[in-house]
Design a protein around this motif. Structure first.
Motif, PDB file in Angstrom:
ATOM      1  N   GLY A 262       0.803  -1.213   0.000  1.00  0.00           N
ATOM      2  CA  GLY A 262       0.000   0.000   0.000  1.00  0.00           C
ATOM      3  C   GLY A 262       0.833   1.258   0.000  1.00  0.00           C
ATOM      4  O   GLY A 262       0.388   2.313  -0.449  1.00  0.00           O
ATOM      5  N   GLY A 263       2.076   1.193   0.506  1.00  0.00           N
ATOM      6  CA  GLY A 263       2.966   2.346   0.476  1.00  0.00           C
ATOM      7  C   GLY A 263       3.644   2.489  -0.879  1.00  0.00           C
ATOM      8  O   GLY A 263       3.564   1.601  -1.737  1.00  0.00           O
ATOM      9  N   PHE A 264       4.334   3.609  -1.065  1.00  0.00           N
ATOM     10  CA  PHE A 264       5.045   3.869  -2.318  1.00  0.00           C
ATOM     11  C   PHE A 264       6.547   3.774  -2.082  1.00  0.00           C
ATOM     12  O   PHE A 264       7.053   4.155  -1.028  1.00  0.00           O
ATOM     13  N   ALA A 265       7.251   3.278  -3.087  1.00  0.00           N
ATOM     14  CA  ALA A 265       8.707   3.207  -3.049  1.00  0.00           C
ATOM     15  C   ALA A 265       9.295   4.391  -3.792  1.00  0.00           C
ATOM     16  O   ALA A 265       8.621   5.047  -4.590  1.00  0.00           O
ATOM     17  N   GLY A 266      10.571   4.656  -3.552  1.00  0.00           N
ATOM     18  CA  GLY A 266      11.235   5.771  -4.215  1.00  0.00           C
ATOM     19  C   GLY A 266      11.680   5.467  -5.631  1.00  0.00           C
ATOM     20  O   GLY A 266      12.037   6.378  -6.384  1.00  0.00           O
ATOM     21  N   GLY A 267      11.666   4.199  -6.026  1.00  0.00           N
ATOM     22  CA  GLY A 267      12.099   3.808  -7.352  1.00  0.00           C
ATOM     23  C   GLY A 267      11.873   2.319  -7.565  1.00  0.00           C
ATOM     24  O   GLY A 267      11.371   1.615  -6.675  1.00  0.00           O
TER      25      GLY A 267
ATOM     26  N   VAL B 106      -0.371  12.505   4.396  1.00  0.00           N
ATOM     27  CA  VAL B 106      -1.057  11.542   3.537  1.00  0.00           C
ATOM     28  C   VAL B 106      -2.345  11.059   4.190  1.00  0.00           C
ATOM     29  O   VAL B 106      -3.397  10.985   3.541  1.00  0.00           O
ATOM     30  N   ALA B 107      -2.293  10.733   5.481  1.00  0.00           N
ATOM     31  CA  ALA B 107      -3.490  10.249   6.172  1.00  0.00           C
ATOM     32  C   ALA B 107      -4.599  11.291   6.162  1.00  0.00           C
ATOM     33  O   ALA B 107      -5.786  10.953   6.005  1.00  0.00           O
ATOM     34  N   THR B 108      -4.240  12.572   6.292  1.00  0.00           N
ATOM     35  CA  THR B 108      -5.251  13.626   6.294  1.00  0.00           C
ATOM     36  C   THR B 108      -5.806  13.852   4.892  1.00  0.00           C
ATOM     37  O   THR B 108      -7.019  13.968   4.711  1.00  0.00           O
ATOM     38  N   LEU B 109      -4.943  13.912   3.901  1.00  0.00           N
ATOM     39  CA  LEU B 109      -5.396  14.123   2.529  1.00  0.00           C
ATOM     40  C   LEU B 109      -6.339  13.015   2.065  1.00  0.00           C
ATOM     41  O   LEU B 109      -7.327  13.268   1.363  1.00  0.00           O
TER      42      LEU B 109
ATOM     43  N   PRO C  12       8.795   8.790   0.139  1.00  0.00           N
ATOM     44  CA  PRO C  12       8.264   8.705  -1.227  1.00  0.00           C
ATOM     45  C   PRO C  12       6.751   8.510  -1.269  1.00  0.00           C
ATOM     46  O   PRO C  12       6.116   8.882  -2.260  1.00  0.00           O
ATOM     47  N   THR C  13       6.162   7.952  -0.211  1.00  0.00           N
ATOM     48  CA  THR C  13       4.700   7.860  -0.168  1.00  0.00           C
ATOM     49  C   THR C  13       4.093   9.253  -0.142  1.00  0.00           C
ATOM     50  O   THR C  13       3.137   9.554  -0.871  1.00  0.00           O
ATOM     51  N   TYR C  14       4.661  10.127   0.680  1.00  0.00           N
ATOM     52  CA  TYR C  14       4.215  11.528   0.712  1.00  0.00           C
ATOM     53  C   TYR C  14       4.422  12.188  -0.649  1.00  0.00           C
ATOM     54  O   TYR C  14       3.527  12.855  -1.180  1.00  0.00           O
ATOM     55  N   ALA C  15       5.607  11.998  -1.236  1.00  0.00           N
ATOM     56  CA  ALA C  15       5.904  12.625  -2.524  1.00  0.00           C
ATOM     57  C   ALA C  15       4.944  12.141  -3.600  1.00  0.00           C
ATOM     58  O   ALA C  15       4.464  12.931  -4.426  1.00  0.00           O
ATOM     59  N   ALA C  16       4.648  10.835  -3.602  1.00  0.00           N
ATOM     60  CA  ALA C  16       3.761  10.280  -4.615  1.00  0.00           C
ATOM     61  C   ALA C  16       2.343  10.824  -4.485  1.00  0.00           C
ATOM     62  O   ALA C  16       1.708  11.210  -5.476  1.00  0.00           O
ATOM     63  N   VAL C  17       1.826  10.870  -3.252  1.00  0.00           N
ATOM     64  CA  VAL C  17       0.466  11.354  -3.047  1.00  0.00           C
ATOM     65  C   VAL C  17       0.366  12.847  -3.370  1.00  0.00           C
ATOM     66  O   VAL C  17      -0.620  13.299  -3.969  1.00  0.00           O
ATOM     67  N   CYS C  18       1.383  13.621  -3.016  1.00  0.00           N
ATOM     68  CA  CYS C  18       1.379  15.046  -3.372  1.00  0.00           C
ATOM     69  C   CYS C  18       1.443  15.232  -4.887  1.00  0.00           C
ATOM     70  O   CYS C  18       0.777  16.116  -5.441  1.00  0.00           O
TER      71      CYS C  18
END
Length: 363
Positions: A8-13, A83-86, A22-28
C-alpha cells in the motif's frame, strides 16, 4: 502508480521498499497531476492497505519508523500525517501518543530535533539539535494532529519556538536568507523549512493574544514573524542563477530540491495565507454526511477536513518584490501544495464540494 507496492505504500524507485517519504511525494504528485476516475491515479490508491502499512510502522512511544527496520524520523511522522489527512484515513488509533512524542523532541533552544533521545533511565531527554527542517515538520504535524488532540499546542513552549525561528533569518549582510541551525550559513532551502512556518506561527501567536495567554510575551508583537521582503530578495537575487534554477547559496550549483524549496519560500513571502472563519463557515454549511455511518462517526473526521481546507489567501495582502512579474502561486502552509490542489483532493476523498482558495464565501 508504478512505484505503488503490494503493502500500500510507495517506493522511491524500481525494486525499492515502501517508505514514508516517497509515499508523501507520490500522493502530493497525484494531488497536482492526478484526478478521480479510471487511470486518474486517485482511485488507484489502495487506502486500506496504505493504512495497514502505516500501522505496521508505529512504535510503542507513538512515533513511526520511516520504513520496515528503518529509523524514527520527524520527517516520516509529518509525511504520514499529510497523507493520512489528505486521503481521509486519519484515526485516533493511528496517531495515539504521537503528539506527546513530537513535543518531547523540542530542544532547549525552542526548535525541534529529528527524534527523541532516551536517557539510560528510559526517560525522554531533550538532547537533539534544533533544525529548520525537523522544526517545520514538527509544527505542521501538530497542526494536523489538532483535530484529534485539541490541546496539542499546550504541550510545547511556543515563545521559545518563535524566538528560535526568528533568530534563523540572516542579517542584511547575509542576504536575509535563512539558516537551518544555530551558527550555520544561510541556505536557500530554508526559505521554506523556516520561512514556511510564518503562517503557522502567526496564527498561533494571534490565538494566544485573543485568549490573553502569555500577554507579556506578545505585548510588542507586530504580526510580522520574518522580514518577508528579505526572503524574496534572497530568493530572486542570490539563490536564482542566470542559466535557470535556484541554489543553496553563491558558489553552489542549482538543483531540483533547492529550486522547489526556494520557490515555496518565495510563495510564502509573497502571499498572506490565513485560517479563514468565512471559508470554514461555508464549508461547514456545505458538509455532506457520508453514506457510511461508521465513517461519519469517526472522531475528528469533519474537523480534519475543515482544519486543512479553511486556509485561504488573504486577497490584497500580497507583496511582490520587483513587481507582479515575479509572482508565484500561494501554497498551503501544511502541505506545500496549492490550496486548490489540497481542497480538490480532500473534497474527493471526504466526499465534499471544494470552495475557492481565497478568503470569502464561494459565491
Amino acid at each position: 502508480m508504478r512505484f505503488s507496492t503490494p503493502s500500500g505504500g510507495f517506493a522511491g524507485g524500481p525494486y525499492q521498499n515502501p517508505h514514508l517519504l516517497p509515499t508523501y511525494a507520490a500522493v502530493c504528485a497525484l494531488a497536482i497531476v492526478g484526478k478521480p476516475g479510471e487511470e486518474g491515479g486517485w482511485e488507484q490508491i489502495d487506502r486500506v492497505k496504505l493504512y495497514d502499512f502505516f500501522l505496521s510502522l508505529k512504535q510503542p512511544d507513538g512515533s513511526f519508523v520511516v520504513c520496515q527496520d528503518g529509523e524514527v524520523d520527524m520527517r516520516g511522522c509529518y509525511c504520514l500525517l499529510c497523507v493520512a489527512t489528505l486521503l481521509d484515513i486519519l484515526t485516533p488509533e493511528l496517531v495515539e501518543g504521537l503528539a506527546e512524542y513530537i513535543a518531547s523532541c523540542q530542544t532547549y533552544e525552542g526548535g525541534f530535533a529529528s527524534a527523541c533521545y532516551y536517557l539510560p533511565s528510559g526517560a525522554r531527554g531533550r538532547l537533539g539539535e534544533a533544525h529548520g527542517g525537523y522544526t517545520y515538520c514538527a509544527l505542521a504535524s501538530l497542526f494536523l494532529l489538532r483535530p484529534l488532540v485539541p490541546g496539542v499546542f499546550g504541550l510545547i513552549d511556543l515563545p521559545r519556538l518563535v524566538r528560535w525561528a526568528t533568530g534563523m533569518q540572516g542579517l542584511e549582510i547575509e542576504g536575509e536568507g535563512f539558516r537551518g541551525r544555530t551558527n550555520k550559513l544561510v541556505d536557500g532551502c530554508y526559505a521554506w523549512w523556516v520561512g514556511g512556518m510564518e503562517p503557522l506561527l502567526r496564527e498561533l501567536v494571534r490565538e494566544q493574544q485573543r485568549t490573553g495567554k502569555g500577554e507579556e510575551e506578545w505585548e510588542e508583537w507586530d504580526d510580522a514573524v520574518f522580514n518577508q521582503e528579505g526572503i524574496q530578495h534572497y530568493t530572486l537575487s542570490i539563490a536564482q542563477v542566470a542559466q535557470g534554477g535556484l541554489r543553496d547559496k553563491p558558489g553552489k550549483p542549482p538543483d531540483a530540491y533547492h529550486t522547489a524549496c526556494n520557490l515555496a519560500g518565495l510563495a510564502t513571502a509573497q502571499h498572506r495565507v490565513v485560517r479563514s472563519g468565512e471559508v470554514r463557515t461555508v464549508m461547514r454549511g456545505k458538509w455532506r454526511v457520508a453514506g457510511n455511518p461508521q465513517l461519519e462517526d469517526r472522531e475528528g473526521r469533519r474537523e480534519a477536513y475543515l482544519a486543512s481546507c479553511e486556509w485561504a489567501e488573504d486577497e490584497g495582502a500580497e507583496v511582490y518584490l520587483g513587481g507582479e512579474e515575479n509572482r508565484v502561486n500561494a501554497v498551503h502552509p501544511l502541505y506545500n501544495l496549492t490550496i486548490t490542489s489540497v481542497r480538490q483532493m480532500m473534497g474527493h476523498f471526504y466526499g465534499q464540494e471544494p470552495v475557492k482558495s481565497s478568503v470569502g464565501p464561494d459565491e
